[in-house]
Design a protein around this motif. Structure first.
Motif, PDB file in Angstrom:
ATOM      1  N   ARG A 340      33.531  35.399  32.127  1.00 15.12           N
ATOM      2  CA  ARG A 340      32.744  34.645  31.151  1.00 15.12           C
ATOM      3  C   ARG A 340      33.284  33.228  30.957  1.00 15.12           C
ATOM      4  O   ARG A 340      32.542  32.295  30.669  1.00 15.12           O
ATOM      5  CB  ARG A 340      32.712  35.386  29.806  1.00 15.12           C
ATOM      6  CG  ARG A 340      31.708  36.536  29.749  1.00 15.12           C
ATOM      7  CD  ARG A 340      31.530  37.018  28.326  1.00 15.12           C
ATOM      8  NE  ARG A 340      32.707  37.697  27.820  1.00 15.12           N
ATOM      9  CZ  ARG A 340      32.886  39.017  27.876  1.00 15.12           C
ATOM     10  NH1 ARG A 340      31.948  39.791  28.416  1.00 15.12           N
ATOM     11  NH2 ARG A 340      33.976  39.557  27.383  1.00 15.12           N
ATOM     12  N   GLU A 341      34.587  33.100  31.139  1.00 10.54           N
ATOM     13  CA  GLU A 341      35.218  31.802  30.923  1.00 10.54           C
ATOM     14  C   GLU A 341      35.368  30.995  32.211  1.00 10.54           C
ATOM     15  O   GLU A 341      36.105  30.013  32.266  1.00 10.54           O
ATOM     16  CB  GLU A 341      36.572  32.003  30.243  1.00 10.54           C
ATOM     17  CG  GLU A 341      36.414  32.571  28.830  1.00 10.54           C
ATOM     18  CD  GLU A 341      37.733  32.946  28.191  1.00 10.54           C
ATOM     19  OE1 GLU A 341      38.774  32.410  28.641  1.00 10.54           O
ATOM     20  OE2 GLU A 341      37.737  33.756  27.246  1.00 10.54           O
ATOM     21  N   GLY A 342      34.640  31.429  33.239  1.00 11.60           N
ATOM     22  CA  GLY A 342      34.549  30.632  34.458  1.00 11.60           C
ATOM     23  C   GLY A 342      35.585  30.888  35.516  1.00 11.60           C
ATOM     24  O   GLY A 342      35.622  30.206  36.541  1.00 11.60           O
ATOM     25  N   ASN A 343      36.476  31.877  35.345  1.00 11.59           N
ATOM     26  CA  ASN A 343      37.496  32.161  36.352  1.00 11.59           C
ATOM     27  C   ASN A 343      36.953  33.190  37.349  1.00 11.59           C
ATOM     28  O   ASN A 343      36.808  34.362  37.026  1.00 11.59           O
ATOM     29  CB  ASN A 343      38.769  32.706  35.686  1.00 11.59           C
ATOM     30  CG  ASN A 343      39.856  33.005  36.715  1.00 11.59           C
ATOM     31  OD1 ASN A 343      39.791  32.579  37.862  1.00 11.59           O
ATOM     32  ND2 ASN A 343      40.871  33.748  36.293  1.00 11.59           N
ATOM     33  N   ARG A 344      36.654  32.753  38.558  1.00  7.11           N
ATOM     34  CA  ARG A 344      36.125  33.648  39.587  1.00  7.11           C
ATOM     35  C   ARG A 344      37.191  34.053  40.609  1.00  7.11           C
ATOM     36  O   ARG A 344      36.889  34.708  41.601  1.00  7.11           O
ATOM     37  CB  ARG A 344      34.941  32.989  40.301  1.00  7.11           C
ATOM     38  CG  ARG A 344      33.773  32.706  39.363  1.00  7.11           C
ATOM     39  CD  ARG A 344      32.580  32.112  40.098  1.00  7.11           C
ATOM     40  NE  ARG A 344      31.476  31.887  39.173  1.00  7.11           N
ATOM     41  CZ  ARG A 344      30.593  32.804  38.821  1.00  7.11           C
ATOM     42  NH1 ARG A 344      30.681  34.026  39.331  1.00  7.11           N
ATOM     43  NH2 ARG A 344      29.623  32.519  37.978  1.00  7.11           N
ATOM     44  N   SER A 345      38.413  33.672  40.356  1.00  2.16           N
ATOM     45  CA  SER A 345      39.517  34.028  41.245  1.00  2.16           C
ATOM     46  C   SER A 345      39.883  35.496  41.067  1.00  2.16           C
ATOM     47  O   SER A 345      39.647  36.093  40.017  1.00  2.16           O
ATOM     48  CB  SER A 345      40.734  33.160  40.948  1.00  2.16           C
ATOM     49  OG  SER A 345      41.888  33.656  41.582  1.00  2.16           O
TER      50      SER A 345
END
Length: 671
Positions: A340-345
């Protein structure tokens, strides 16, 4: 009148000879045969003599048969006690396998092959004794050993569950118990789930007991295996260490069986006979009047219930043995928040930061992902079809070298340029395995030295020892691997363990999935902070609220066991009820469907005659329906009384085999 006849089981894998045959004992062999003696006998019209084993001696011959004579004693065979033959008969009855299959398991060595010299780093016996005396025990270890010695003095035998947190010194307790058996002139067996991955324990044994240690594992040649069992039979070895097969060491005066990491699934044999080494060990200990110790930081719920109900004696080690060592501090990361907070790692922000800190300090990191390969599977973005094994009902795993492999049958092919179903060139890998994690870790931390340990990396003779030795020597900063990296290793400089995808086991299609998840997480947590350095443990998960995740983070086994047993009671799963799984397999799917329906009908008839009816489920397709071109169907039976399941299974099998079509395989497993 002395015994003039012998019941002999032949070394022939065929149902028609899956019973003993009676032979006359010639004059020159009278008094020389005992149960377990390997003999050469004539059989049928065969020109060559057949190998058999004496099961029993008798004074009178069965009537109505023309008997033939035993030709002689087979040379170069490892002798075996009558108790081992009794064990084979018990396995035949308990697991529904052919008697010959049970005998081949209990008597695994058939002939001598030239053995290579044994390589060992063992010290002499005097050094081992000095090392033994130099190790101080904690108060808890002393209490445990006092209880075991008291039982030994009283010749009480019995079974014990040694419940000890990771790092509490269970291995030292094992060593002291083995030393006590040697002092009494008895022998000991130590079972390890995967001996090549626990080489530190093996080295520890050799340092303590020198040449008296015999080692068995899957990488040994036939000659090497023969030599180890022969040493045990001749009394040259007093300690046998290895995986399941070490349980059948032909010790004449067995005093102790230890099963380390008793919860591990490696103790279940997937081949025929499908036995549980813990059950077989209990039977062998009973026959020998020996002690049985099952040790674990995360006992199976079956063993825990037996201990809490008094069937096993419960022994506890609640503190780490190294002064100042404390359990790793856990951090649970909700991957939904990361997304949700943009971390796709694949790395959460918390785990990334903690890895950077360790690298800056010169400390080591272990990253656990219980899936090998580069990607879980290869799928077409146009039609959605995943590439599947042509022999098994599973998707192929994509590996770094571009190959696609089946981890069930070993089928291997190259990655196609286009989709075999629709011809589209848009093929992509989904999911992640250890190989891809190594690649991404290298990009995230370019200065780090990285090693990988999984089934693909340990195919060599040393079985992964060189990788573990390299990591232990500080020649790498990060070790990435599957469950192999969390099993009993002791790396003093590891202060951080990260679990990349804790949910993998929770989504497995089996009732033990939560237990398996908790055990792996707890074992992984135990690798951090083994010495006096503070350890940390990061769990990355999409289900942080699950009781298995929460209990593992808190390192609270009893909390987990209470929740898991409540679930088992509600669902009627073992250990609340006994469960028998019946697997039927065939290459002809139509014939299998008919056979499964026939067996189900036989079960209904047998159940109607039983005092209490069990719960029956199936036939249903197995979780993996086809393996190596064999289709598989399952029937499940549940009941509180184990004997009733045996009676119904036996009656149904007799009726079924009278009508069974050819090409149908039948397997049983009690859980």
């Amino acid at each position: 009148m002395s015994e003039r006849y012998a019941d002999v089981i032949l070394n022939i894998s065929h149902e028609s000879v899956d019973r003993p045959f009676t032979y006359m004992i010639p004059e020159d062999l009278c008094g020389k045969l005992t149960p377990g003696t390997a003999v050469q006998v004539p059989f049928g019209n065969a020109k060559e003599a057949k190998l058999g084993y004496v099961l029993a001696l008798r004074k009178e011959a069965p009537t109505g048969f023309q008997l033939r004579e035993i030709l002689g004693i087979a040379e170069k065979k490892v002798g075996v006690e009558e108790r081992l033959l009794t064990l084979a008969v018990w396995m035949h009855e308990h697991y529904g396998c052919m008697l010959n299959q049970a005998l081949k398991t209990v008597l695994p060595v058939k002939e001598a092959v030239k053995a290579r010299p044994r390589k060992t780093g063992a010290t002499g016996r005097g050094e081992a004794k000095d090392a033994l005396l130099s190790r101080e025990l904690t108060a808890e270890q002393q209490a445990v050993l006092s209880e075991l010695r008291r039982a030994e003095t009283e010749k009480a035998g019995g079974s014990y569950l040694l419940f000890g947190v990771t790092g509490s010194g269970k291995t030292e307790v094992y060593m002291r118990c083995i030393e006590e058996q040697r002092r009494l002139g008895k022998q000991a067996i130590l079972l390890l789930p995967e001996i090549n991955l626990t080489f530190q324990t093996v080295r520890y044994l050799e340092e303590r007991f020198g040449e008296e240690v015999a080692i068995i594992h899957s990488k040994l040649s036939k000659g090497e295996r023969y030599r180890q069992f022969h040493r045990a039979a001749r009394g040259e070895a007093t300690v046998m260490v290895g995986p399941r097969s070490a349980l059948f060491a032909p010790f004449p005066n067995l005093g102790l069986i230890i099963i380390d990491e008793e919860h591990d699934g490696a103790y279940r044999n997937d081949a025929v006979p499908r036995y549980d080494a813990r059950e077989v060990a209990a039977k062998r200990a009973e026959l020998a009047g020996a002690q049985l110790i099952l040790g674990s930081a995360t006992p199976s719920v079956e063993s825990w219930q037996r201990a809490t109900q008094g069937e096993y004696r419960l022994l506890r080690l609640t503190k780490r043995a190294v002064s100042g060592a404390v359990p790793a501090e856990a951090t649970v990361v909700d991957l939904r928040d990361e997304l949700r907070e943009g971390n796709r790692s694949v790395f959460s922000r918390a785990l990334s930061e903690k890895i950077m800190v360790r690298l800056s300090r010169g400390e080591q990191v272990m990253l656990f992902m219980n899936r090998r390969g580069y990607a879980r599977f290869l799928s077409c973005r146009s039609c959605g079809e995943a590439l599947r094994c042509p022999h098994c009902d599973v998707t192929l795993t994509l590996h770094e070298d571009g190959s696609l492999r089946c981890h069930y049958c070993g089928y291997r092919t190259v990655k196609p340029e286009r989709c075999p179903s629709c011809g589209s060139p848009y093929l992509a890998g989904f999911g992640m395995g250890t190989q891809q994690l190594v690649e991404q870790t290298g990009r995230m931390f370019p200065a780090a030295r990285i090693l990988r340990l999984d089934a693909d990396a340990v195919r060599g003779k040393d079985g992964g020892q060189s990788i573990l030795e390299k990591f232990r020597a500080g020649k790498a900063d990060i070790l990435i691997g599957t469950q192999m990296i969390v099993k009993g290793h002791d790396f003093p400089n590891v202060t951080l363990v990260g679990v990349m995808a804790a949910d993998t086991e929770l989504y497995a299609n089996r009732y033990t999935s939560a237990e398996r998840c908790f055990q792996l997480l707890t074992q992984a947590a135990g690798r951090a902070g083994r010495a006096n350095k503070r350890g940390e443990f990061v769990i990355q998960t999409y289900r942080p609220e699950h009781y298995a995740i929460q209990s593992a983070a808190a390192q609270d086994y009893e909390r987990f066991a209470a929740a898991e047993l409540a679930y088992r009671r509600a669902a009627g799963y073992p250990p609340v009820l006994h469960m028998l799984t019946i697997q039927l397999a065939a290459k002809d799917e139509t014939a299998l469907t008919r056979a499964a329906a026939l067996f189900a009908d036989c079960l209904k008839i047998a159940t109607a005659l039983a005092a209490e009816a069990p719960q029956c489920i199936g036939p249903v397709n197995a979780g993996v329906y086809r393996v190596q071109d064999y289709f598989r169907k399952m029937i499940y039976m549940k009941h509180a009384c184990y004997d009733i399941l045996i009676q119904i299974k036996t009656a149904a099998e007799e009726a079924f085999r009278a009508q069974i079509p050819g090409g149908i395989s039948l397997l049983y497993e009690f859980v």
